[in-house]
Design a protein around this motif. Structure first.
Motif, PDB file in Angstrom:
ATOM      1  N   HIS A   6      21.133   3.657  -6.865  1.00  0.00           N
ATOM      2  CA  HIS A   6      19.919   4.481  -6.737  1.00  0.00           C
ATOM      3  C   HIS A   6      18.971   3.792  -5.771  1.00  0.00           C
ATOM      4  O   HIS A   6      18.389   2.746  -6.080  1.00  0.00           O
ATOM      5  CB  HIS A   6      19.273   4.628  -8.128  1.00  0.00           C
ATOM      6  CG  HIS A   6      18.110   5.586  -8.171  1.00  0.00           C
ATOM      7  ND1 HIS A   6      17.708   6.197  -9.338  1.00  0.00           N
ATOM      8  CD2 HIS A   6      17.259   6.031  -7.234  1.00  0.00           C
ATOM      9  CE1 HIS A   6      16.663   6.984  -9.112  1.00  0.00           C
ATOM     10  NE2 HIS A   6      16.372   6.888  -7.821  1.00  0.00           N
ATOM     11  N   HIS A   8      16.383   4.664  -1.943  1.00  0.00           N
ATOM     12  CA  HIS A   8      15.839   5.646  -1.008  1.00  0.00           C
ATOM     13  C   HIS A   8      15.628   5.041   0.369  1.00  0.00           C
ATOM     14  O   HIS A   8      15.054   3.971   0.496  1.00  0.00           O
ATOM     15  CB  HIS A   8      14.510   6.174  -1.546  1.00  0.00           C
ATOM     16  CG  HIS A   8      14.657   6.814  -2.889  1.00  0.00           C
ATOM     17  ND1 HIS A   8      15.096   8.094  -3.042  1.00  0.00           N
ATOM     18  CD2 HIS A   8      14.474   6.325  -4.140  1.00  0.00           C
ATOM     19  CE1 HIS A   8      15.153   8.394  -4.337  1.00  0.00           C
ATOM     20  NE2 HIS A   8      14.784   7.329  -5.026  1.00  0.00           N
ATOM     21  N   GLU A  73      19.293  12.272  -5.157  1.00  0.00           N
ATOM     22  CA  GLU A  73      18.561  12.345  -6.418  1.00  0.00           C
ATOM     23  C   GLU A  73      17.829  13.677  -6.428  1.00  0.00           C
ATOM     24  O   GLU A  73      16.933  13.910  -5.611  1.00  0.00           O
ATOM     25  CB  GLU A  73      17.546  11.204  -6.552  1.00  0.00           C
ATOM     26  CG  GLU A  73      16.734  11.309  -7.851  1.00  0.00           C
ATOM     27  CD  GLU A  73      15.643  10.252  -7.993  1.00  0.00           C
ATOM     28  OE1 GLU A  73      15.243   9.640  -6.978  1.00  0.00           O
ATOM     29  OE2 GLU A  73      15.183  10.067  -9.141  1.00  0.00           O
ATOM     30  N   ASP A 219      16.382   1.989  -7.795  1.00  0.00           N
ATOM     31  CA  ASP A 219      15.360   2.901  -7.267  1.00  0.00           C
ATOM     32  C   ASP A 219      14.587   2.230  -6.138  1.00  0.00           C
ATOM     33  O   ASP A 219      13.380   2.443  -5.970  1.00  0.00           O
ATOM     34  CB  ASP A 219      14.396   3.312  -8.389  1.00  0.00           C
ATOM     35  CG  ASP A 219      13.947   4.759  -8.276  1.00  0.00           C
ATOM     36  OD1 ASP A 219      14.122   5.344  -7.196  1.00  0.00           O
ATOM     37  OD2 ASP A 219      13.404   5.286  -9.261  1.00  0.00           O
TER      38      ASP A 219
HETATM   39 ZN   LIG Z   1      14.519   7.524  -7.058  1.00  0.00          ZN
END
Ligand SMILES: [Zn+2]
Ligand SMILES: [Zn+2]
Length: 257
Positions: A6, A8, A73, A219
């Motif tokens: 996960h 970005h 996501e 994340d």
């Molecule tokens: Zn995320």
């Protein structure tokens, strides 16, 4: 190899990380990485958290390898099931995370969402939407950051305690287990021992209800965040009898620890 599943990069509205930076950091740590750009269709702020998925595959497709996978996501909302299903069906993602970021057209990062409301009310609504969405969103692989709301909730104790929300959590975890989906261990909040202690019973309960798989994801929006608290996360999985996996071509692959 363990994967950070996960993170970005620049296709996500709030990240400037490049795929080169992410890949380099993954190599340095000996981790595989899955890029999961943030797609929240019809987000309350105009133009935010949507991206051109075709352009994503054009730009990153050649970077795919046995240590770099391409996912997404998705922000789950009851009124957008068909639109999201079409995006997933129309693109060759390795991995799809389903997350709750928006409730009643309010970004739950915003303070307004908590004003003049009790924790029971707000969290009840959050887990309620999660449960309902897991009904329609059968095309996700893993449920993202179950404790997301605790990052931003304006309550004295924002933590998600299993005992406080047992019935609502059982509904979510039971449905996830029944559909053989993974539950993410999002490592963003694991720096706090009290948080780890609060989250463990949730993962234990997932196992008790028949859940088997977890994905581990940082994340990350910056290279330094990749792989953060991963030893703790794999310990949590092992303590709960859950198997860490990553998804390639939408299929779970077991991680050897
Ligand atoms: Zn995320
Ligand atoms: Zn998210």
């Amino acid at each position: 190899m363990l994967y950070d599943t996960h993170m970005h990069t620049r296709f996500s509205t709030d990240s400037r990380m490049t795929i080169e930076e992410a890949a380099a950091r993954g190599r340095e740590l000996g981790l595989g990485i899955t890029i999961t750009e943030h797609l929240d269709l019809d987000f309350p702020a105009p133009e935010a958290f949507v991206f051109d998925v075709d352009e994503y595959f054009r730009a990153y497709g050649d970077r795919r390898s046995d240590r770099l996978l391409l996912g997404v996501e998705i922000g789950m909302r009851g009124d957008l099931v068909r639109e999201n299903a079409a995006v997933v069906a129309g693109h060759p993602f390795d991995f799809v995370i389903g997350s709750i970021h928006v409730i009643d057209r309010i970004d739950i990062y915003q303070e307004d969402f908590y004003l003049r409301r009790t924790k029971a009310e707000v969290y009840g609504q959050y887990f309620g939407q999660m449960f309902e969405c897991l009904g329609g969103y059968d095309f996700i692989d893993s449920l993202g950051h179950i404790d997301y709301i605790a990052r931003y909730a304006r309550f004295e104790d924002p933590e998600v305690h299993y005992a406080e929300f047992a019935a609502a959590l059982d509904a979510v975890l039971g449905r996830l287990a029944e559909r053989e989906k993974a539950l993410e261990i999002n490592t963003r909040r694991l720096g706090d021992a009290d948080t780890v202690a609060a989250l463990l019973p949730i993962y234990h309960r997932f196992r008790q209800l028949g859940g088997r798989l977890v994905t581990v994801g940082s994340d990350a929006h910056r290279p330094a965040e990749i792989g953060k608290h991963f030893a703790l996360a794999t310990d949590m999985a092992q303590a709960c009898g859950l198997r860490p996996v990553y998804y390639r071509d939408r299929k779970p692959e077991y991680v050897k620890l």
